[in-house]
Scaffold this motif. Structure first.
Motif, PDB file in Angstrom:
ATOM      1  N   GLY A 102       0.827  -1.199   0.000  1.00 28.78           N
ATOM      2  CA  GLY A 102       0.000   0.000   0.000  1.00 28.78           C
ATOM      3  C   GLY A 102       0.862   1.250   0.000  1.00 28.78           C
ATOM      4  N   VAL A 103       0.453   2.251  -0.788  1.00 28.85           N
ATOM      5  CA  VAL A 103       1.157   3.535  -0.871  1.00 28.85           C
ATOM      6  C   VAL A 103       0.125   4.627  -0.632  1.00 28.85           C
ATOM      7  N   GLN A 104       0.378   5.444   0.393  1.00 28.57           N
ATOM      8  CA  GLN A 104      -0.534   6.539   0.732  1.00 28.57           C
ATOM      9  C   GLN A 104       0.223   7.857   0.700  1.00 28.57           C
ATOM     10  N   LEU A 105      -0.337   8.827  -0.009  1.00 27.09           N
ATOM     11  CA  LEU A 105       0.267  10.154  -0.117  1.00 27.09           C
ATOM     12  C   LEU A 105      -0.592  11.144   0.658  1.00 27.09           C
ATOM     13  N   VAL A 106       0.004  11.775   1.671  1.00 28.45           N
ATOM     14  CA  VAL A 106      -0.698  12.751   2.505  1.00 28.45           C
ATOM     15  C   VAL A 106       0.210  13.952   2.719  1.00 28.45           C
ATOM     16  N   ASP A 107      -0.210  15.109   2.207  1.00 26.59           N
ATOM     17  CA  ASP A 107       0.506  16.361   2.465  1.00 26.59           C
ATOM     18  C   ASP A 107       1.991  16.255   2.102  1.00 26.59           C
ATOM     19  N   GLY A 108       2.292  15.649   0.959  1.00 24.70           N
ATOM     20  CA  GLY A 108       3.672  15.544   0.496  1.00 24.70           C
ATOM     21  C   GLY A 108       4.482  14.458   1.161  1.00 24.70           C
ATOM     22  N   ARG A 109       3.849  13.618   1.989  1.00 29.98           N
ATOM     23  CA  ARG A 109       4.552  12.522   2.666  1.00 29.98           C
ATOM     24  C   ARG A 109       3.997  11.182   2.210  1.00 29.98           C
ATOM     25  N   LEU A 110       4.868  10.189   2.114  1.00 32.17           N
ATOM     26  CA  LEU A 110       4.493   8.851   1.676  1.00 32.17           C
ATOM     27  C   LEU A 110       4.464   7.901   2.864  1.00 32.17           C
ATOM     28  N   ASP A 111       3.419   7.099   2.935  1.00 34.44           N
ATOM     29  CA  ASP A 111       3.344   5.969   3.858  1.00 34.44           C
ATOM     30  C   ASP A 111       3.446   4.695   3.024  1.00 34.44           C
ATOM     31  N   LEU A 112       4.544   3.956   3.199  1.00 35.46           N
ATOM     32  CA  LEU A 112       4.794   2.732   2.437  1.00 35.46           C
ATOM     33  C   LEU A 112       4.549   1.542   3.353  1.00 35.46           C
ATOM     34  N   VAL A 113       3.649   0.649   2.935  1.00 31.77           N
ATOM     35  CA  VAL A 113       3.244  -0.486   3.768  1.00 31.77           C
ATOM     36  C   VAL A 113       3.309  -1.758   2.942  1.00 31.77           C
ATOM     37  N   ALA A 114       3.770  -2.821   3.570  1.00 28.52           N
ATOM     38  CA  ALA A 114       3.681  -4.169   3.005  1.00 28.52           C
ATOM     39  C   ALA A 114       3.133  -5.084   4.093  1.00 28.52           C
TER      40      ALA A 114
ATOM     41  N   LEU B 105       8.357  13.366   0.669  1.00 28.68           N
ATOM     42  CA  LEU B 105       8.649  13.359  -0.762  1.00 28.68           C
ATOM     43  C   LEU B 105       8.983  14.768  -1.247  1.00 28.68           C
ATOM     44  N   TYR B 106       8.171  15.744  -0.878  1.00 34.24           N
ATOM     45  CA  TYR B 106       8.414  17.143  -1.197  1.00 34.24           C
ATOM     46  C   TYR B 106       7.616  17.977  -0.204  1.00 34.24           C
ATOM     47  N   LYS B 107       7.874  19.254  -0.173  1.00 32.15           N
ATOM     48  CA  LYS B 107       7.170  20.137   0.750  1.00 32.15           C
ATOM     49  C   LYS B 107       6.108  20.908  -0.028  1.00 32.15           C
ATOM     50  N   PRO B 108       4.839  20.551   0.140  1.00 34.21           N
ATOM     51  CA  PRO B 108       3.797  21.234  -0.623  1.00 34.21           C
ATOM     52  C   PRO B 108       3.443  22.583  -0.022  1.00 34.21           C
ATOM     53  N   LYS B 109       2.832  23.428  -0.838  1.00 32.75           N
ATOM     54  CA  LYS B 109       2.297  24.692  -0.359  1.00 32.75           C
ATOM     55  C   LYS B 109       0.828  24.493  -0.011  1.00 32.75           C
ATOM     56  N   PRO B 110       0.245  25.400   0.753  1.00 31.81           N
ATOM     57  CA  PRO B 110      -1.200  25.296   1.003  1.00 31.81           C
ATOM     58  C   PRO B 110      -1.982  25.265  -0.299  1.00 31.81           C
ATOM     59  N   TYR B 111      -3.131  24.615  -0.263  1.00 27.07           N
ATOM     60  CA  TYR B 111      -3.868  24.392  -1.508  1.00 27.07           C
ATOM     61  C   TYR B 111      -4.346  25.697  -2.152  1.00 27.07           C
ATOM     62  N   PHE B 112      -4.364  26.798  -1.388  1.00 26.53           N
ATOM     63  CA  PHE B 112      -4.826  28.069  -1.927  1.00 26.53           C
ATOM     64  C   PHE B 112      -3.674  28.922  -2.462  1.00 26.53           C
ATOM     65  N   GLU B 113      -2.439  28.375  -2.492  1.00 23.22           N
ATOM     66  CA  GLU B 113      -1.293  29.092  -3.040  1.00 23.22           C
ATOM     67  C   GLU B 113      -0.736  28.348  -4.247  1.00 23.22           C
ATOM     68  N   GLN B 114      -0.048  29.081  -5.096  1.00 24.21           N
ATOM     69  CA  GLN B 114       0.514  28.494  -6.317  1.00 24.21           C
ATOM     70  C   GLN B 114       1.941  28.027  -6.069  1.00 24.21           C
ATOM     71  N   MET B 115       2.255  26.809  -6.468  1.00 22.55           N
ATOM     72  CA  MET B 115       3.618  26.292  -6.340  1.00 22.55           C
ATOM     73  C   MET B 115       4.408  26.620  -7.604  1.00 22.55           C
ATOM     74  N   GLU B 116       5.510  27.317  -7.430  1.00 24.92           N
ATOM     75  CA  GLU B 116       6.352  27.691  -8.566  1.00 24.92           C
ATOM     76  C   GLU B 116       7.451  26.660  -8.808  1.00 24.92           C
ATOM     77  N   GLU B 117       8.006  26.083  -7.733  1.00 24.02           N
ATOM     78  CA  GLU B 117       9.045  25.077  -7.860  1.00 24.02           C
ATOM     79  C   GLU B 117       8.936  24.105  -6.698  1.00 24.02           C
ATOM     80  N   VAL B 118       9.479  22.906  -6.899  1.00 25.02           N
ATOM     81  CA  VAL B 118       9.405  21.847  -5.894  1.00 25.02           C
ATOM     82  C   VAL B 118      10.485  22.091  -4.844  1.00 25.02           C
ATOM     83  N   ALA B 119      10.071  22.169  -3.606  1.00 26.22           N
ATOM     84  CA  ALA B 119      11.006  22.421  -2.504  1.00 26.22           C
ATOM     85  C   ALA B 119      11.229  21.137  -1.718  1.00 26.22           C
ATOM     86  N   ASP B 120      12.466  20.953  -1.259  1.00 29.63           N
ATOM     87  CA  ASP B 120      12.848  19.825  -0.391  1.00 29.63           C
ATOM     88  C   ASP B 120      12.502  18.474  -1.020  1.00 29.63           C
ATOM     89  N   LEU B 121      12.870  18.279  -2.275  1.00 27.28           N
ATOM     90  CA  LEU B 121      12.627  16.995  -2.925  1.00 27.28           C
ATOM     91  C   LEU B 121      13.521  15.926  -2.309  1.00 27.28           C
TER      92      LEU B 121
END
Length: 412
Positions: free
Chosen positions: A344-356, A382-398
């Motif tokens: 199972g792979v779950q993506l929440v707020d730029g973070r991955l939960d990897l389960v087997a 995985l990366y640092k997302p911005k709030p959903y009401f802001e525009q992301m220009e570049e991927v931070a902390d990949l």
């Protein structure tokens, strides 16, 4: 993508208020003409009722309408095609687990491993193009042209401020696009390096799954139903090899599962009567395929966000349900010779939960000494997302290492 619709700022003063009050008073002062039954209706002999009469709502005609009209019909749960008299405990990922991963392990009768086996990590992709991963993320965060009305922003500090609504791509759709691109990149890279064959993996999107567990000590009278609709369902042409050897499975008999006393493990489940006795999986008619992995996105609540433990517990139970569904599809007796491994792979707020989850037994009672095994990597950034009401220009902390672990999980 986030887009704010143009809305002119209107001026409002005392003079405007007086004008509109005068218009409203003039409108209220108008008298409506008295209703008279047309001659054509009288000629038809139609009986017309006066709704202003005192006994209008007690008349037989109104009662008959209430009996026949569908708007007044009472919803009868027993008429549902999937209704069964036996009550069930239902898990759909709507409520967080109060005690996190430990509670999920108690429910699934599993011992926890926090690191993937070395044999699994050998399957990871060594060279990952960071630029392609950034493009995959920006595809969901910035380039998607969807313009839907997004939820109103909630500020926990200035909670009385009414923020303007913005339009753009919903959070779940952004995450699903990112997962789609990551899996596509991993599969194509693995095919190019001859780690897997092109015909080995089949992907289905937005397919529902459902699994039922009838076992002591908690689910004898009321079975547990785990159901959901992940965005990606991966099916494999060959059955997955067990992650743990027979000796390691036998050694789980001496391991203890974490206690969550005095909490009951059933505290966060809802009760229902509608469920499927048989497992619901993608492509049920193709017996040559086996369920390989699930991938989905969760959106955090603005007022009551889940903790990292609660997100991980949600991923563990979903993956456990997928393993149970696959075991029911194969037949319970096959677990002794070939345990079921589900991912199972779950993506929440730029973070991955990897389960087997390796399902060694469906008997959750104390009579069965063997236990299931859960491998969990929770909250991998995985990366640092911005709030959903802001525009992301570049991927931070990949974090490319998170993609490597994802590839190891998927290609194992």
């Amino acid at each position: 993508m986030v887009f704010r619709k143009y809305k002119p700022v209107s001026q409002w003063g005392k003079q405007d208020t007086r004008i509109f009050k005068a218009i409203l008073n003039a409108r209220n002062a108008r008298k409506m003409p008295v209703f008279r039954i047309p001659d054509a209706v009288k000629a038809l002999g139609v009986k017309v009722h006066d709704p202003t009469s005192p006994g209008f709502f007690d008349s037989e005609s109104v009662r008959q309408i209430e009996k026949e009209h569908h708007s007044f019909a009472q919803n009868d749960i027993t008429l549902h095609p999937l209704y069964i008299d036996t009550p069930c405990r239902l898990f759909e990922g709507g409520e967080p687990m109060s005690d996190g991963v430990d509670q999920a392990c108690v429910i699934s009768k599993a011992v926890l491993r926090t690191e993937f086996p070395e044999e699994v990590m050998k399957n990871s992709l060594d060279e990952i193009d960071a630029d392609k991963i950034r493009d995959a993320i920006l595809h969901g965060e910035r380039y998607d042209p969807t313009l839907e009305k997004l939820p109103r922003r909630f500020d926990p500090v200035l909670f009385w401020v009414k923020h303007p609504r913005v339009h753009g791509t919903p959070v779940i759709k952004r995450g699903n696009i990112i997962l789609d691109n990551l899996f596509r990149h991993i599969i194509l890279t693995a095919i190019g390096r001859e780690k897997i064959k092109a015909t080995q993996i089949k992907l289905n999107r937005d397919e529902p799954f459902s699994a039922t567990i009838n076992s002591a000590p908690c689910f004898t009278q009321s079975p547990l139903v785990i159901r959901g609709q992940p965005h990606l369902t991966s099916l494999s042409a060959a059955q997955s090899k067990p992650w743990a050897t027979k000796d390691e499975v036998d050694a789980t008999s001496n391991e203890s599962i974490a206690s969550i006393a005095p909490l009951s493990p059933l505290i966060d489940f809802s009760s229902d009567h509608i469920y499927n006795k048989d497992s619901v999986v993608a492509r049920p008619t193709e017996s040559s395929l086996s369920l390989h992995s699930l991938a989905w996105t969760r959106e955090q609540s603005q007022k009551y966000p889940w903790t990292t433990e609660q997100n991980a517990a949600n991923a563990v139970l979903y993956t456990f349900g997928a393993a149970v569904a696959e075991a029911r599809r194969r037949g319970e007796k096959s677990l002794s010779t070939s345990p079921v491994v589900s991912r199972g792979v779950q993506l929440v707020d730029g973070r991955l939960d990897l389960v087997a989850v390796q399902l060694n037994t469906l008997d959750l009672s104390e009579n069965e000494q063997k236990k299931n095994i859960v491998w969990l990597q929770k909250g991998l950034r995985l990366y640092k997302p911005k709030p959903y009401f802001e525009q992301m220009e570049e991927v931070a902390d990949l974090n490319v290492d998170a993609v490597r672990k994802l590839s190891a999980l998927f290609l194992s």
